[in-house]
Design a protein around this motif. Structure first.
Motif, PDB file in Angstrom:
ATOM      1  N   LEU A  86      34.107  39.831  37.096  1.00 38.41           N
ATOM      2  CA  LEU A  86      34.052  38.492  37.676  1.00 38.41           C
ATOM      3  C   LEU A  86      35.452  37.877  37.817  1.00 38.41           C
ATOM      4  O   LEU A  86      35.754  37.200  38.799  1.00 38.41           O
ATOM      5  N   VAL A  87      36.290  38.162  36.827  1.00 40.16           N
ATOM      6  CA  VAL A  87      37.666  37.654  36.866  1.00 40.16           C
ATOM      7  C   VAL A  87      38.374  38.204  38.094  1.00 40.16           C
ATOM      8  O   VAL A  87      39.031  37.480  38.843  1.00 40.16           O
ATOM      9  N   LYS A  88      38.182  39.492  38.309  1.00 40.74           N
ATOM     10  CA  LYS A  88      38.845  40.135  39.438  1.00 40.74           C
ATOM     11  C   LYS A  88      38.371  39.539  40.768  1.00 40.74           C
ATOM     12  O   LYS A  88      39.163  39.219  41.641  1.00 40.74           O
ATOM     13  N   ASP A  89      37.035  39.346  40.842  1.00 39.27           N
ATOM     14  CA  ASP A  89      36.458  38.777  42.068  1.00 39.27           C
ATOM     15  C   ASP A  89      36.995  37.372  42.325  1.00 39.27           C
ATOM     16  O   ASP A  89      37.276  37.012  43.470  1.00 39.27           O
ATOM     17  N   ALA A  90      37.126  36.596  41.261  1.00 41.23           N
ATOM     18  CA  ALA A  90      37.625  35.222  41.419  1.00 41.23           C
ATOM     19  C   ALA A  90      39.020  35.238  42.036  1.00 41.23           C
ATOM     20  O   ALA A  90      39.333  34.445  42.918  1.00 41.23           O
ATOM     21  N   GLY A  91      39.863  36.165  41.562  1.00 42.20           N
ATOM     22  CA  GLY A  91      41.203  36.287  42.118  1.00 42.20           C
ATOM     23  C   GLY A  91      41.148  36.656  43.586  1.00 42.20           C
ATOM     24  O   GLY A  91      41.781  36.030  44.438  1.00 42.20           O
ATOM     25  N   THR A  92      40.341  37.659  43.885  1.00 40.96           N
ATOM     26  CA  THR A  92      40.237  38.134  45.259  1.00 40.96           C
ATOM     27  C   THR A  92      39.777  37.009  46.200  1.00 40.96           C
ATOM     28  O   THR A  92      40.329  36.823  47.281  1.00 40.96           O
ATOM     29  N   ARG A  93      38.780  36.250  45.727  1.00 37.17           N
ATOM     30  CA  ARG A  93      38.247  35.149  46.553  1.00 37.17           C
ATOM     31  C   ARG A  93      39.336  34.140  46.914  1.00 37.17           C
ATOM     32  O   ARG A  93      39.322  33.564  47.985  1.00 37.17           O
ATOM     33  N   HIS A  94      40.257  33.945  45.993  1.00 39.78           N
ATOM     34  CA  HIS A  94      41.304  32.944  46.237  1.00 39.78           C
ATOM     35  C   HIS A  94      42.612  33.584  46.704  1.00 39.78           C
ATOM     36  O   HIS A  94      43.639  32.921  46.768  1.00 39.78           O
ATOM     37  N   GLY A  95      42.546  34.888  47.011  1.00 35.36           N
ATOM     38  CA  GLY A  95      43.711  35.562  47.562  1.00 35.36           C
ATOM     39  C   GLY A  95      44.861  35.677  46.567  1.00 35.36           C
ATOM     40  O   GLY A  95      46.024  35.659  46.963  1.00 35.36           O
ATOM     41  N   LEU A  96      44.525  35.796  45.282  1.00 34.80           N
ATOM     42  CA  LEU A  96      45.592  35.888  44.281  1.00 34.80           C
ATOM     43  C   LEU A  96      45.370  37.106  43.388  1.00 34.80           C
ATOM     44  O   LEU A  96      44.240  37.496  43.121  1.00 34.80           O
ATOM     45  N   GLN A  97      46.477  37.666  42.931  1.00 36.32           N
ATOM     46  CA  GLN A  97      46.375  38.785  41.998  1.00 36.32           C
ATOM     47  C   GLN A  97      46.151  38.258  40.589  1.00 36.32           C
ATOM     48  O   GLN A  97      46.680  37.209  40.221  1.00 36.32           O
ATOM     49  N   VAL A  98      45.383  39.003  39.814  1.00 34.51           N
ATOM     50  CA  VAL A  98      45.155  38.609  38.425  1.00 34.51           C
ATOM     51  C   VAL A  98      45.486  39.799  37.524  1.00 34.51           C
ATOM     52  O   VAL A  98      44.979  40.897  37.730  1.00 34.51           O
ATOM     53  N   ALA A  99      46.347  39.553  36.545  1.00 32.65           N
ATOM     54  CA  ALA A  99      46.628  40.579  35.539  1.00 32.65           C
ATOM     55  C   ALA A  99      45.918  40.180  34.257  1.00 32.65           C
ATOM     56  O   ALA A  99      45.751  38.998  33.974  1.00 32.65           O
ATOM     57  N   ASN A 100      45.462  41.172  33.489  1.00 32.49           N
ATOM     58  CA  ASN A 100      44.740  40.875  32.250  1.00 32.49           C
ATOM     59  C   ASN A 100      45.443  41.485  31.043  1.00 32.49           C
ATOM     60  O   ASN A 100      45.711  42.687  31.020  1.00 32.49           O
ATOM     61  N   VAL A 101      45.733  40.647  30.069  1.00 31.61           N
ATOM     62  CA  VAL A 101      46.327  41.095  28.805  1.00 31.61           C
ATOM     63  C   VAL A 101      45.627  40.287  27.751  1.00 31.61           C
ATOM     64  O   VAL A 101      45.768  39.063  27.747  1.00 31.61           O
ATOM     65  N   PHE A 102      44.852  40.883  26.872  1.00 36.57           N
ATOM     66  CA  PHE A 102      44.080  39.987  25.989  1.00 36.57           C
ATOM     67  C   PHE A 102      43.607  40.640  24.699  1.00 36.57           C
ATOM     68  O   PHE A 102      43.712  41.839  24.497  1.00 36.57           O
ATOM     69  N   HIS A 103      43.068  39.727  23.849  1.00 37.85           N
ATOM     70  CA  HIS A 103      42.564  40.121  22.537  1.00 37.85           C
ATOM     71  C   HIS A 103      41.111  40.566  22.697  1.00 37.85           C
ATOM     72  O   HIS A 103      40.186  39.778  22.529  1.00 37.85           O
ATOM     73  N   ALA A 104      40.910  41.834  23.029  1.00 36.77           N
ATOM     74  CA  ALA A 104      39.575  42.312  23.342  1.00 36.77           C
ATOM     75  C   ALA A 104      38.675  42.273  22.118  1.00 36.77           C
ATOM     76  O   ALA A 104      37.476  42.055  22.222  1.00 36.77           O
ATOM     77  N   GLY A 105      39.266  42.471  20.952  1.00 40.43           N
ATOM     78  CA  GLY A 105      38.486  42.517  19.721  1.00 40.43           C
ATOM     79  C   GLY A 105      37.701  41.247  19.505  1.00 40.43           C
ATOM     80  O   GLY A 105      36.577  41.280  19.020  1.00 40.43           O
TER      81      GLY A 105
ATOM     82  N   ILE B   5      42.545  44.656  18.267  1.00 39.47           N
ATOM     83  CA  ILE B   5      42.206  45.471  19.446  1.00 39.47           C
ATOM     84  C   ILE B   5      42.667  44.687  20.673  1.00 39.47           C
ATOM     85  O   ILE B   5      42.125  43.623  20.972  1.00 39.47           O
ATOM     86  N   GLU B   6      43.663  45.180  21.346  1.00 38.87           N
ATOM     87  CA  GLU B   6      44.226  44.496  22.505  1.00 38.87           C
ATOM     88  C   GLU B   6      43.981  45.321  23.760  1.00 38.87           C
ATOM     89  O   GLU B   6      44.011  46.555  23.704  1.00 38.87           O
ATOM     90  N   MET B   7      43.765  44.638  24.878  1.00 39.09           N
ATOM     91  CA  MET B   7      43.510  45.350  26.122  1.00 39.09           C
ATOM     92  C   MET B   7      44.473  44.864  27.220  1.00 39.09           C
ATOM     93  O   MET B   7      44.881  43.708  27.221  1.00 39.09           O
ATOM     94  N   MET B   8      44.798  45.758  28.109  1.00 41.34           N
ATOM     95  CA  MET B   8      45.720  45.431  29.183  1.00 41.34           C
ATOM     96  C   MET B   8      45.276  46.174  30.442  1.00 41.34           C
ATOM     97  O   MET B   8      44.902  47.345  30.347  1.00 41.34           O
ATOM     98  N   ASP B   9      45.330  45.512  31.578  1.00 43.32           N
ATOM     99  CA  ASP B   9      44.965  46.231  32.797  1.00 43.32           C
ATOM    100  C   ASP B   9      46.215  46.822  33.463  1.00 43.32           C
ATOM    101  O   ASP B   9      47.336  46.655  32.966  1.00 43.32           O
ATOM    102  N   GLN B  10      45.997  47.507  34.577  1.00 43.44           N
ATOM    103  CA  GLN B  10      47.092  48.282  35.167  1.00 43.44           C
ATOM    104  C   GLN B  10      48.242  47.394  35.645  1.00 43.44           C
ATOM    105  O   GLN B  10      49.407  47.719  35.453  1.00 43.44           O
ATOM    106  N   LEU B  11      47.892  46.248  36.234  1.00 44.96           N
ATOM    107  CA  LEU B  11      48.925  45.368  36.762  1.00 44.96           C
ATOM    108  C   LEU B  11      49.828  44.884  35.619  1.00 44.96           C
ATOM    109  O   LEU B  11      51.065  44.883  35.724  1.00 44.96           O
TER     110      LEU B  11
END
Lengths: 467, 430, 398
Positions: free
Chosen positions: A347-366, A242-248
């Motif tokens: 939380l991941v998204k917030d961490a990126g925002t706090r540091h002014g950086l974009q974060v993309a997510n691609v991962f093993h959700a399973g 089960i893999e997950m990917m965000d829009q970015l």
């Protein structure tokens, strides 16, 4: 340097400045230049090198294809880098025992390709499987999308030949499922080259599944996608991946691979079930129903092998496709219990925002193994990498607090060794140190990895947040 | 950021930092690189070479350093790494740019300069000269000069003998091909004659025109055209390549063709990049891009157009071998396979590593003979294992190289250009 | 020993102190004090595997029975965390209430504790389907001889932070520390279980059928070959999962059995009896070997020809075989047992004398051969337990 050439011959040793510059990096962000590079062609070469380094107290750092994502192959304390590029033969395919014996430089996918005519494959399939070596897989205990149902590298290795820091060659385990005494094979897998140099590997081969069903489901947001993951598991279905990917991430992938992912989805799941043909349709229907119940806007089932490959090509090329979004990325590998996915992703998204950086997510959700890709541009100044690392640290701290781990498959290396105290108390690390000392008393094998080092970790002082 | 630093590369053809930055050093390219497969060192991998380019920008390595030249010239420029690269790194452009910088940065021996002028200024752009040279060489070969040269045991002589081996036994030069459309006219195209194609494989040009004409495509002759400049660009001679490109653009602009057809993959790949080659020339950049957009490989054009007339049947076991500059350079994979499959009666067998370079790679045979031989041996072994009686490809360099390799291995396998095979099928009874 | 409650309870010999710590911290203190006083410690769970290894008398018997219970179970995470002294059966009952199960079927499953199963690397026939102890264990906390409690792994199924010390504990027989907590992978309970047992005239047919079953598209949960002193070669197959998958697995197995001239009938509690061979083998000697799969049939054919042969059970999916040897002549039992272990070693496997009659203990060592890397094992033992207080003599390698 001259001693090495005398020992091994000029064709197996690199020492020119221009050449050494090209062994200072791997697939991640840290760099350090070696004093020499050795390209052994046999176990005897490796043993001779180890004896030489032992005598002269020179560190040894093993390297496979240099695709690692934690700086495992970087000679942070100098010394000799040992490239296994020329020890890349499949020595034996034992179909009746379901085993293969390989040299460490064999590329992961090449093994599966070689055994496919026998209806077999090697299960661990890291996303870099077209390039990464089995020696590297053993060092890092690599995973991959399909480890959800079938386990990671350590579950598929039954024997190794290892050269210790004093040059002793030991063969541990073999083709049988276990040996007597302590499980030294299991203890060595995932040791990141810090216990010895693995020169031969015996791996399990698995019958290829008769059939597969691969689904791509698109969701309005990552929350719905996350909840779907838990719902699938709770329903008693255990997919092979089960893999997950965000829009970015989806957008970067589509630009390079054209996997056919919808660009407007907030989150995408790639779900695969495999096994005997009977029952796969039931599982597929069940998964599809759960996806739709969680507001999936689209569920597409691959109808051909080509279409399945396309869906997977997108996922497997996702990290590298980040080059299209940003010149640099810093990838994290934290793991959380999968029920905590929605909170941690926010939380991941917030961490990126706090540091002014974009974060993309691609991962093993399973298996709850996150891969936040923190995008930065080092050309804008050294501050960029620092901010990326700061965001990464916040994410890892959250993972450990949620009961997880700082790394699921990339390894600790020199990238996260300072963060080990987040997850482990000093007594835990002391126990690990005992194993290290038993294998490598002089500490010459890949120093500066896994364990926090006083010189590099001074600024990090953590109290373990682990239970 | 600090102030401006001196430019470490000699001129504006340098590989740009922007393009280098697209590489995230993931290493996916390593297993696709023929030189890495043989040498096993990072310097001779695509990722390593890009890193070398980067270290020059970082002022850690000079553009004139021998290491840079050595590893960049060992590159086949086969561009298999581009196909493997998920980040979309344009490696071909990077490596050709770097070669131009090495040429500009390094002083060369008088002999090397003379050879370069002879090859790049006289021979390649002048078809008659090249044809004469080819005829002379072939005659020499038939007289057994190769054996003689080999007997001298001199490195240079042996290298020349190897080169002679590459040549076909017979050269065919043909006049500019032109042909009317047979049946309903479905297109009107111009054709590149090519230097090597025109002087050594002239018959293939004629066959290409015949096949197109059979399929309702009018082929018009284009005077004033010259060598495409691909070999010049590969060798870092970008100024010379630009000069040839300008002449070709001007020549083909005059013809009222829908497309410019090329049957040599290496030439097609280079001509599709004229826009890039002339990007810094304000008078020509727009014209070059417009021209490049009209360039089509013959297999690409016919494959996309679809065959209006079914070819006749042939017999035998055949395998398709992808020319690197067709597959990796132009991303053309399906069309030639479809054309081959359309010939009735053929048993098309898979060829392992069909996407792998044969070692021809422009002038690679000449510059890196040992590596070229190892790479060729791998290709020959795969062909023999495939059981094919005929290998089909679509580039003159590959045709010569594979033929020579098979001959040396004593394998009785025919090597043929896809357009020649199609032409043969059209002549054969249905 | 100030501050430690030591309960003297059912002493085995006059000098043995039985310690039953209430939690991990107390357990660690017992070990710290024992190290300080150079007092030796034997660790017991339910005492089901006291026959394994060479046990010498110790000063302290440390029982894990109070360090038990299910500590955490999040069904959607498919993991469970339990105390080292928790009984497998109790854990199973908790999981069953949530519709899940621990995919592990070790011998003595009714009584065995989780800590004991890990320490003895005690696996059953489900290994090939779900993995063995080493594959299911994802985290541990262990009380060490120096009085610290070390954590390895964690609560998540994927975790490569630091060394995999969990693996080191599997099969360590308590020589490195006391496992006080373990996190294991669990699975949803499948909807259907079914099986069959077949009889064959020749071992060749039985093993060939087994081999096909092991590689079949529909994976089975157990595939075991048995031969008793009298009687035919038997093959037991059990499948678990969704209805269609189970039916397919058994359909394929039945077809293969018929093709090999076997006759199949419904499976009763045959697998349970085969699994509990170690519990029954109180006389003679029980040899346990792990073999490369290709060597199983030759080993089995050889074993049944031995004079002392009494029973053979081979897990055809994982290559673990047990041979029970019984003979009035002790020398014959000793000779045959050692020969079997050596033969396993010669074909690239390994083995031990898992159990022997009490009166043979002193004459028949558990490990007639040594594994490669035993010098590393000794170094590891010395690093974890420098005073040598834990399970002295239990393992030949520590």
């Amino acid at each position: 340097m001259r001693g090495l050439v005398a020992l091994l011959g000029p064709t197996k040793v690199l020492g020119a400045h221009d050449d050494l510059l090209l062994y200072e990096y791997d697939g991640a962000v840290d760099t350090a230049t070696p004093d020499a590079v050795v390209l052994p062609e046999s176990t005897a070469d490796v043993a001779a090198l180890a004896r030489f380094c032992h005598e002269h107290a020179v560190p040894i750092v093993p390297r496979g294809a240099g695709t690692g994502l934690s700086g495992g192959a970087i000679p942070v304390e100098g010394g000799v880098v040992v490239s296994f590029a020329r020890m890349a033969r499949i020595l034996e395919i034992d179909v009746s025992s379901l085993r293969a014996v390989v040299q460490p430089g064999v590329i992961n996918l090449h093994l599966s390709t070689a055994v496919a005519p026998h209806g077999l494959y090697f299960v661990p399939d890291p996303s870099s499987q077209k390039a990464c070596t089995l020696g590297g897989n053993v060092a890092e205990n690599s995973g991959g999308p399909h480890t959800l149902a079938y386990g990671v590298t350590t579950n598929h290795v039954t024997g190794i030949e290892i050269v210790l820091s004093d040059g002793t060659v030991v063969r541990l385990g073999g083709k049988a499922v276990e040996d007597e005494g302590y499980d030294l094979v299991g203890s060595s897998v995932g040791s990141e080259g810090t216990l010895g140099l693995v020169t031969e590997i015996t791996v399990k081969l698995t019958p290829l599944p008769e059939d597969k069903r691969t689904l791509m489901a698109a969701f309005p947001t990552m929350d719905e996608a996350s909840e779907t993951v838990s719902a699938i598991i709770a329903a008693g279905v255990v997919p092979s991946a089960i893999e997950m990917m965000d829009q970015l991430a989806t957008q970067a992938v589509e630009a390079s691979v054209h996997a056919g992912y919808p660009l407007d989805a907030g989150g995408i799941l790639l779900v695969e079930v495999d096994g005997a043909r009977d029952g796969l349709e039931d599982a597929r229907a069940r998964i599809e129903e759960i996806c739709r119940a969680h507001a999936a806007s689209e569920v597409r089932v691959a109808t051909s092998a080509l279409e399945r490959e396309r869906l997977w090509a997108g996922r497997k090329g996702a990290f590298a496709a980040m080059g299209r979004l940003s010149p640099d990325y810093y990838v994290q590998d934290g793991v959380i219990p999968r029920t905590r996915l929605p909170d941690i992703l926010r939380l991941v998204k917030d961490a990126g925002t706090r540091h002014g950086l974009q974060v993309a997510n691609v991962f093993h959700a399973g298996d709850g193994n996150l891969h936040p890709l923190i995008l930065f541009d080092s050309r804008r100044g050294p501050d960029e990498l620092e901010r990326a690392k700061a965001a990464g640290l916040e994410i890892l701290t959250a993972c450990v607090e949620a009961g997880g781990s700082i790394t699921g498959e990339h390894g600790v290396g020199m990238e996260k060794n300072c963060f080990m105290p987040l997850q482990f108390q000093s007594s835990d690390l002391a126990a690990m140190r005992r194993l290290k000392d038993a294998f490598d008393p002089p500490g010459l094998m890949n120093p500066g990895k896994i364990f926090p080092t006083p010189s590099r970790c001074r600024e990090f002082a953590f109290a373990s947040t682990a239970r | 950021m600090s102030g401006p630093v001196p430019m470490p590369y000699p001129n504006a053809d340098a590989p740009t930092q922007e393009m280098i930055a697209a590489c995230v050093h993931c290493g996916f390219c390593l297993p696709t690189c023929p030189t890495y497969a043989i040498l096993g060192v990072e310097m001779d991998s695509p990722r390593g070479r890009i890193r070398l380019m980067k270290t020059v920008w970082e002022h850690r390595l000079g553009a004139d350093s021998p290491g840079l030249e050595d590893h960049i010239s060992k590159c086949l420029d086969c561009r298999a790494c581009e196909t493997a690269c998920p980040s979309g790194v344009e490696y071909g452009k990077l490596v050709e740019g770097t070669r131009s910088q090495i040429v500009a940065a390094r002083s060369r021996s008088p002999i090397e300069r003379v050879v370069r002028v002879a090859a790049f200024d006289w021979l390649l752009p002048h078809r008659q000269l090249l044809g004469g040279f080819a005829a002379f060489s072939i005659a020499a070969k038939r007289l057994g000069l190769g054996t003689l040269l080999r007997a001298t045991r001199l490195g240079l002589a042996r290298r020349m003998a190897d080169l002679l081996d590459l040549l076909p036994d017979r050269a065919s030069s043909a006049p500019l091909a032109a042909a009317p459309a047979i049946g309903e006219r479905r297109g009107r195209v111009a054709m590149l004659q090519g230097c090597v194609m025109g002087s050594v494989f002239g018959e293939t040009n004629a066959a290409t025109a015949r096949v197109l004409s059979r399929n309702g495509v009018e082929v018009i002759a284009t005077v004033g055209q010259t060598c495409c400049g691909a070999l010049h660009a590969h060798a870092g001679e970008r100024e010379r390549a630009r000069e040839l490109a300008r002449r070709n653009i001007a020549a083909f602009e005059r013809s009222a063709a829908d497309a410019v057809i090329v049957n040599a993959a290496g030439c097609g790949a280079a001509m599709k990049e004229y826009g890039w080659l002339l990007k810094d020339d304000p008078a020509w950049s727009a014209r070059a891009s417009a021209f490049a957009a009209k360039v089509r490989d013959a297999t690409e054009y016919l494959g996309d157009l679809g065959m209006s007339e079914k070819p006749g049947a042939l017999r035998g076991r055949v395998a398709w071998d992808d020319p690197c500059h067709l597959l990796h350079g132009q991303k053309i994979k399906e069309q030639p396979r479809a054309l081959l499959a359309a010939i009735p009666g053929l048993d098309v067998v898979p060829l392992a590593e069909a996407d792998w370079c044969c070692g021809s790679a422009g002038t690679y045979n000449v510059t890196e003979p040992d590596l070229a031989r190892s790479i060729l041996e791998r290709k020959v072994a795969n062909i023999v294992r495939s059981g094919a009686e005929t290998v089909v490809t679509a580039n003159p360099g590959c045709l010569m190289q594979i033929q020579s390799g098979l001959r040396q291995a004593g394998a009785n396998v025919r090597v043929v250009h896809l357009l020649d095979l199609l032409d043969e099928a059209y002549r054969s009874p249905r | 020993m100030p501050g430690i409650r030591l309960r003297v309870d059912r002493p085995v010999t006059a000098t043995v102190v039985r310690s039953i710590p209430a939690d991990a911290a107390e357990c660690a203190r017992v070990l710290a004090d024992a190290t300080a006083d150079r007092r030796t410690v034997r660790i017991t769970g339910s005492g089901t595997k006291s026959y394994i290894g060479d046990i010498s008398a110790t000063d302290i018997e440390l029982a894990t029975e109070r360090i038990a219970g299910v500590i955490d179970h999040v069904p959607a995470d498919l993991t469970v965390t339990v105390g080292g002294g928790a009984r497998i059966a109790d854990v199973a009952a908790t999981l069953a209430r949530a519709g899940q199960f621990l995919p592990l079927d070790p011998p003595h499953a009714d009584e065995a504790t989780v800590g004991g199963v890990i320490a003895a690397n005690s696996n059953g026939f489900w290994r090939a389907r779900y993995g063995g102890v080493r594959d299911l264990l994802i985290g541990t906390r262990t009380a060490l001889a120096d009085g610290t409690v070390a954590r390895a792994g964690g609560l998540v199924v994927k975790n490569v932070a630091g060394y995999d010390l969990d693996k080191l504990l599997v099969g360590s027989f308590g020589t490195l520390g006391v496992i006080v907590e373990a996190t294991l992978k669990v699975l949803p309970l499948p909807e259907k279980t079914d099986g069959l047992i077949a009889r064959f005239a020749s071992p060749g047919d039985a093993f060939a059928a087994a081999d096909t079953v092991v590689r079949a598209a529909a994976r089975v949960e157990a595939c075991v070959v048995q031969r008793l002193a009298e009687g035919a070669w038997q093959l037991a197959v059990q499948a678990r999962g969704g209805g269609p998958t189970v039916e397919r697995a058994l359909r394929d197995a039945r077809r293969e059995i018929t093709a090999r001239h076997g006759d199949a009938t419904a499976l009763g509690d045959d697998l349970g009896r085969m699994r509990e061979l170690p519990a029954r083998a109180i006389d003679g000697a029980l040899v346990r070997v792990s073999l490369p799969l290709a060597a199983s049939v030759a080993f089995a054919e050889n074993a049944v020809r031995i004079d002392s042969f009494a029973a053979l059970v081979v897990d055809a999916a994982s290559g673990i075989a047990r041979v029970h040897l019984v003979n009035d002549d002790d020398d014959a039992v000793i000779r045959d047992a050692e020969a079997l272990v050596l033969s396993a070693r010669m074909v690239g496997g390994a083995g031990r004398i898992e159990r022997r009659a009490e009166h043979l203990r002193s004459r028949l060592p558990t490990w007639p051969t040594r594994p490669n890397g035993d010098f590393l094992m000794r170094r590891i033992k010395d690093a974890f337990d420098p005073a040598g207080i834990l399970e002295p003599g239990r393992s030949a390698f520590a």
